[in-house]
Scaffold this motif. Sequence first.
Motif, PDB file in Angstrom:
ATOM      1  N   GLY A 154       0.818  -1.210   0.000  1.00 44.76           N
ATOM      2  CA  GLY A 154       0.000   0.000   0.000  1.00 44.76           C
ATOM      3  C   GLY A 154       0.846   1.250   0.000  1.00 44.76           C
ATOM      4  N   ALA A 155       0.225   2.356  -0.466  1.00 44.05           N
ATOM      5  CA  ALA A 155       0.952   3.632  -0.533  1.00 44.05           C
ATOM      6  C   ALA A 155       0.035   4.801  -0.192  1.00 44.05           C
ATOM      7  CB  ALA A 155       1.547   3.802  -1.931  1.00 44.05           C
ATOM      8  N   GLY A 156      -1.061   4.524   0.526  1.00 53.20           N
ATOM      9  CA  GLY A 156      -1.992   5.588   0.922  1.00 53.20           C
ATOM     10  C   GLY A 156      -1.528   6.260   2.208  1.00 53.20           C
ATOM     11  N   GLY A 157      -2.460   6.907   2.893  1.00 54.72           N
ATOM     12  CA  GLY A 157      -2.118   7.686   4.087  1.00 54.72           C
ATOM     13  C   GLY A 157      -1.449   6.856   5.173  1.00 54.72           C
ATOM     14  N   ALA A 158      -1.988   5.662   5.450  1.00 52.96           N
ATOM     15  CA  ALA A 158      -1.426   4.828   6.517  1.00 52.96           C
ATOM     16  C   ALA A 158      -0.011   4.380   6.134  1.00 52.96           C
ATOM     17  CB  ALA A 158      -2.321   3.612   6.770  1.00 52.96           C
ATOM     18  N   ALA A 159       0.172   3.978   4.880  1.00 54.44           N
ATOM     19  CA  ALA A 159       1.492   3.532   4.418  1.00 54.44           C
ATOM     20  C   ALA A 159       2.505   4.673   4.489  1.00 54.44           C
ATOM     21  CB  ALA A 159       1.394   3.007   2.980  1.00 54.44           C
ATOM     22  N   VAL A 169       4.928  -1.920  -2.152  1.00 48.16           N
ATOM     23  CA  VAL A 169       4.225  -2.742  -3.144  1.00 48.16           C
ATOM     24  C   VAL A 169       2.834  -2.156  -3.307  1.00 48.16           C
ATOM     25  CG1 VAL A 169       3.440  -5.082  -3.683  1.00 48.16           C
ATOM     26  CG2 VAL A 169       5.532  -4.747  -2.340  1.00 48.16           C
ATOM     27  N   ASN A 170       2.550  -1.623  -4.500  1.00 43.24           N
ATOM     28  CA  ASN A 170       1.256  -0.950  -4.675  1.00 43.24           C
ATOM     29  C   ASN A 170       0.714  -1.154  -6.086  1.00 43.24           C
ATOM     30  OD1 ASN A 170      -0.617   0.692  -3.156  1.00 43.24           O
ATOM     31  ND2 ASN A 170      -0.320   2.265  -4.706  1.00 43.24           N
ATOM     32  N   ARG A 171      -0.644  -1.194  -6.179  1.00 39.68           N
ATOM     33  CA  ARG A 171      -1.288  -1.349  -7.497  1.00 39.68           C
ATOM     34  C   ARG A 171      -1.031  -0.109  -8.339  1.00 39.68           C
ATOM     35  NH1 ARG A 171      -7.448  -2.291  -5.740  1.00 39.68           N
ATOM     36  NH2 ARG A 171      -6.976  -0.159  -5.126  1.00 39.68           N
ATOM     37  N   SER A 172      -1.370   1.050  -7.796  1.00 35.69           N
ATOM     38  CA  SER A 172      -1.234   2.274  -8.582  1.00 35.69           C
ATOM     39  C   SER A 172       0.218   2.747  -8.545  1.00 35.69           C
ATOM     40  CB  SER A 172      -2.185   3.345  -8.031  1.00 35.69           C
ATOM     41  OG  SER A 172      -1.516   4.573  -7.904  1.00 35.69           O
ATOM     42  N   GLN A 173       0.809   2.836  -9.759  1.00 37.81           N
ATOM     43  CA  GLN A 173       2.214   3.240  -9.869  1.00 37.81           C
ATOM     44  C   GLN A 173       2.415   4.663  -9.392  1.00 37.81           C
ATOM     45  OE1 GLN A 173       5.117   1.242 -11.671  1.00 37.81           O
ATOM     46  NE2 GLN A 173       3.803   0.285 -10.187  1.00 37.81           N
ATOM     47  N   ASP A 229      -0.488  -5.903  10.371  1.00 35.33           N
ATOM     48  CA  ASP A 229      -1.646  -5.428   9.608  1.00 35.33           C
ATOM     49  C   ASP A 229      -2.166  -4.160  10.265  1.00 35.33           C
ATOM     50  OD1 ASP A 229      -3.948  -5.289   7.997  1.00 35.33           O
ATOM     51  OD2 ASP A 229      -3.949  -7.469   7.799  1.00 35.33           O
ATOM     52  N   VAL A 230      -2.594  -3.185   9.439  1.00 33.74           N
ATOM     53  CA  VAL A 230      -3.117  -1.932  10.015  1.00 33.74           C
ATOM     54  C   VAL A 230      -4.611  -2.012  10.306  1.00 33.74           C
ATOM     55  CG1 VAL A 230      -1.391  -0.472   8.903  1.00 33.74           C
ATOM     56  CG2 VAL A 230      -3.580  -0.880   7.749  1.00 33.74           C
ATOM     57  N   ILE A 231      -5.271  -3.076   9.845  1.00 36.56           N
ATOM     58  CA  ILE A 231      -6.739  -3.156   9.991  1.00 36.56           C
ATOM     59  C   ILE A 231      -7.104  -3.335  11.473  1.00 36.56           C
ATOM     60  CG2 ILE A 231      -8.785  -4.510   9.380  1.00 36.56           C
ATOM     61  CD1 ILE A 231      -7.503  -2.959   7.011  1.00 36.56           C
ATOM     62  N   ASP A 235      -1.264  -6.730  15.217  1.00 33.82           N
ATOM     63  CA  ASP A 235      -2.524  -6.309  14.579  1.00 33.82           C
ATOM     64  C   ASP A 235      -2.727  -4.789  14.620  1.00 33.82           C
ATOM     65  OD1 ASP A 235      -3.862  -5.476  16.966  1.00 33.82           O
ATOM     66  OD2 ASP A 235      -4.387  -7.557  17.415  1.00 33.82           O
ATOM     67  N   GLY A 236      -3.725  -4.335  13.863  1.00 38.41           N
ATOM     68  CA  GLY A 236      -3.991  -2.900  13.713  1.00 38.41           C
ATOM     69  C   GLY A 236      -4.723  -2.292  14.901  1.00 38.41           C
ATOM     70  N   LEU A 237      -5.299  -3.131  15.758  1.00 41.81           N
ATOM     71  CA  LEU A 237      -5.965  -2.585  16.945  1.00 41.81           C
ATOM     72  C   LEU A 237      -4.922  -1.991  17.896  1.00 41.81           C
ATOM     73  CD1 LEU A 237      -8.506  -2.128  18.608  1.00 41.81           C
ATOM     74  CD2 LEU A 237      -8.322  -4.462  19.470  1.00 41.81           C
TER      75      LEU A 237
HETATM   76  P1  NDP Z   1      -5.968   5.160   1.465  1.00 36.58           P
HETATM   77  O1  NDP Z   1      -7.262   5.161   0.738  1.00 36.58           O
HETATM   78  O2  NDP Z   1      -5.164   6.420   1.552  1.00 36.58           O
HETATM   79  O3  NDP Z   1      -4.990   4.036   0.786  1.00 36.58           O
HETATM   80  C1  NDP Z   1      -5.443   2.741   0.557  1.00 36.58           C
HETATM   81  C2  NDP Z   1      -4.297   1.892   0.032  1.00 36.58           C
HETATM   82  O4  NDP Z   1      -4.748   0.537  -0.053  1.00 36.58           O
HETATM   83  C3  NDP Z   1      -3.824   2.265  -1.360  1.00 36.58           C
HETATM   84  O5  NDP Z   1      -2.429   2.060  -1.449  1.00 36.58           O
HETATM   85  C4  NDP Z   1      -4.566   1.267  -2.260  1.00 36.58           C
HETATM   86  O6  NDP Z   1      -3.885   0.989  -3.455  1.00 36.58           O
HETATM   87  C5  NDP Z   1      -4.542   0.042  -1.381  1.00 36.58           C
HETATM   88  N1  NDP Z   1      -5.614  -0.917  -1.679  1.00 36.58           N
HETATM   89  C6  NDP Z   1      -6.935  -0.816  -1.324  1.00 36.58           C
HETATM   90  N2  NDP Z   1      -7.607  -1.920  -1.748  1.00 36.58           N
HETATM   91  C7  NDP Z   1      -6.700  -2.714  -2.353  1.00 36.58           C
HETATM   92  C8  NDP Z   1      -6.774  -3.998  -2.999  1.00 36.58           C
HETATM   93  N3  NDP Z   1      -7.923  -4.659  -3.085  1.00 36.58           N
HETATM   94  N4  NDP Z   1      -5.640  -4.531  -3.505  1.00 36.58           N
HETATM   95  C9  NDP Z   1      -4.461  -3.875  -3.419  1.00 36.58           C
HETATM   96  N5  NDP Z   1      -4.326  -2.652  -2.844  1.00 36.58           N
HETATM   97  C10 NDP Z   1      -5.436  -2.086  -2.312  1.00 36.58           C
HETATM   98  O7  NDP Z   1      -6.287   4.595   2.895  1.00 36.58           O
HETATM   99  P2  NDP Z   1      -5.419   4.783   4.236  1.00 36.58           P
HETATM  100  O8  NDP Z   1      -3.993   4.545   3.909  1.00 36.58           O
HETATM  101  O9  NDP Z   1      -5.803   6.040   4.907  1.00 36.58           O
HETATM  102  O10 NDP Z   1      -5.984   3.597   5.132  1.00 36.58           O
HETATM  103  C11 NDP Z   1      -5.668   2.242   4.836  1.00 36.58           C
HETATM  104  C12 NDP Z   1      -6.151   1.379   5.968  1.00 36.58           C
HETATM  105  O11 NDP Z   1      -5.402   1.709   7.133  1.00 36.58           O
HETATM  106  C13 NDP Z   1      -7.626   1.589   6.347  1.00 36.58           C
HETATM  107  O12 NDP Z   1      -8.245   0.343   6.394  1.00 36.58           O
HETATM  108  C14 NDP Z   1      -7.583   2.222   7.722  1.00 36.58           C
HETATM  109  O13 NDP Z   1      -8.631   1.739   8.543  1.00 36.58           O
HETATM  110  C15 NDP Z   1      -6.250   1.715   8.256  1.00 36.58           C
HETATM  111  N6  NDP Z   1      -5.662   2.611   9.248  1.00 36.58           N
HETATM  112  C16 NDP Z   1      -5.371   2.063  10.458  1.00 36.58           C
HETATM  113  C17 NDP Z   1      -4.806   2.832  11.429  1.00 36.58           C
HETATM  114  C18 NDP Z   1      -4.533   2.223  12.755  1.00 36.58           C
HETATM  115  O14 NDP Z   1      -4.150   2.968  13.669  1.00 36.58           O
HETATM  116  N7  NDP Z   1      -4.666   0.920  12.910  1.00 36.58           N
HETATM  117  C19 NDP Z   1      -4.484   4.261  11.220  1.00 36.58           C
HETATM  118  C20 NDP Z   1      -4.786   4.724   9.896  1.00 36.58           C
HETATM  119  C21 NDP Z   1      -5.368   3.906   8.958  1.00 36.58           C
HETATM  120  P3  NDP Z   1      -4.023   1.960  -4.746  1.00 36.58           P
HETATM  121  O15 NDP Z   1      -3.145   3.156  -4.480  1.00 36.58           O
HETATM  122  O16 NDP Z   1      -3.511   1.120  -5.846  1.00 36.58           O
HETATM  123  O17 NDP Z   1      -5.471   2.331  -4.867  1.00 36.58           O
END
Ligand code: NDP
Length: 287
Positions: free
Chosen positions: A134-139, A157-161, A228-230, A251-253
């Motif tokens: 992943g490469a979103g906010g949490a990553a 490792v991320n889907r979107s380049q 895992d962040v979930i 775990d993410g909790l």
């Molecule tokens: P974003 O929307 O910013 O990023 C989501 C990321 O997940 C992207 O890199 C996206 O890839 C990837 N992704 C989503 N679905 C898939 C899939 N089916 N296959 C492959 N890649 C996938 O979200 P956040 O980063 O903000 O949050 C991510 C998770 O982190 C959430 O579930 C949130 O609950 C959790 N979180 C947990 C925290 C904790 O304290 N435990 C704190 C903050 C967040 P792509 O770029 O290719 O779309």
Amino acid sequence: MAATSYMTDIVGVFGFPVAENPTGVMQNAAFDALGLTWRYLNIEVAAEDLGEAIGGLRAMRNFQGMNLTIPHKVEVLQYLDEVSVDARLMGAVNTVRRVDDRLIGENTDGKGFLTALRDDAGIDPFHKDFVVLGAGGAARAICVELALAGASTITVVNRSQQRGKGLVDLLNEYTPAKAKLVKWDGEYTVPTETQVLINATSIALYPDVDAMAPLVLDSLRPDLVVCDVIPNPPNTPLLRAAAARGAKTIDGLGMLVYQGAIAFKMWTGYDAPVEIMHKALAAEFEK
Ligand code: NDP
């Protein structure tokens, strides 16, 4: 006799939507446990009203700070007096604390992860090799903190380049870590030199609880730490598969509780009662 104060110190979360954010459950449990007259409130603020809401927070002097969630984590930077180095690198603030009249932006997400890694798994990130899915906010938050803590290599490792490249470029340009991007199409094999694997995607977040990150499961070795962040539900299919192969799991909790505990300390100055917060949140998720 000491003078009684009837003033409540207030913190909370600005977001939209905000009704389902459970953070207040653990923060209010922590305030109660320490006998503090503080309250955590969920406050609904639309994207276009953030500036006014921050102005209100400044005016109400017993507002001691805030959490920010969707859609405010990036936009809030322009309204603050100071932003910590790590939050500025991430380009996102999830916690604001008030020091006199100044509002200071912080990001506790990655710090919460690091605390779980250090305290619960006994792993120091210094000179270690990480794979982050992943490469979103949490990553971003996790990778920046790992890099600042001396991680040797980080493979994103991320889907979107485009999103992946943004994170890898940031790490290579502004931190000492060596980062590289792998496009995620099909099942990913975790390299043998990897010491810690982190799922920082939203795969398996409630209600999609059976979703599994596409990985070659035989590459989850017993000497790997798998995180895992979930947070809900915390025992994801990935963690179950890793544990079944003998790997240590985080775990993410735990991460969610620790990031809240760090914010609690920033606001109140007191060490947070982490176990009470964990119990309160776990009970809430089980409802
Ligand atoms: P974003 O929307 O910013 O990023 C989501 C990321 O997940 C992207 O890199 C996206 O890839 C990837 N992704 C989503 N679905 C898939 C899939 N089916 N296959 C492959 N890649 C996938 O979200 P956040 O980063 O903000 O949050 C991510 C998770 O982190 C959430 O579930 C949130 O609950 C959790 N979180 C947990 C925290 C904790 O304290 N435990 C704190 C903050 C967040 P792509 O770029 O290719 O779309």
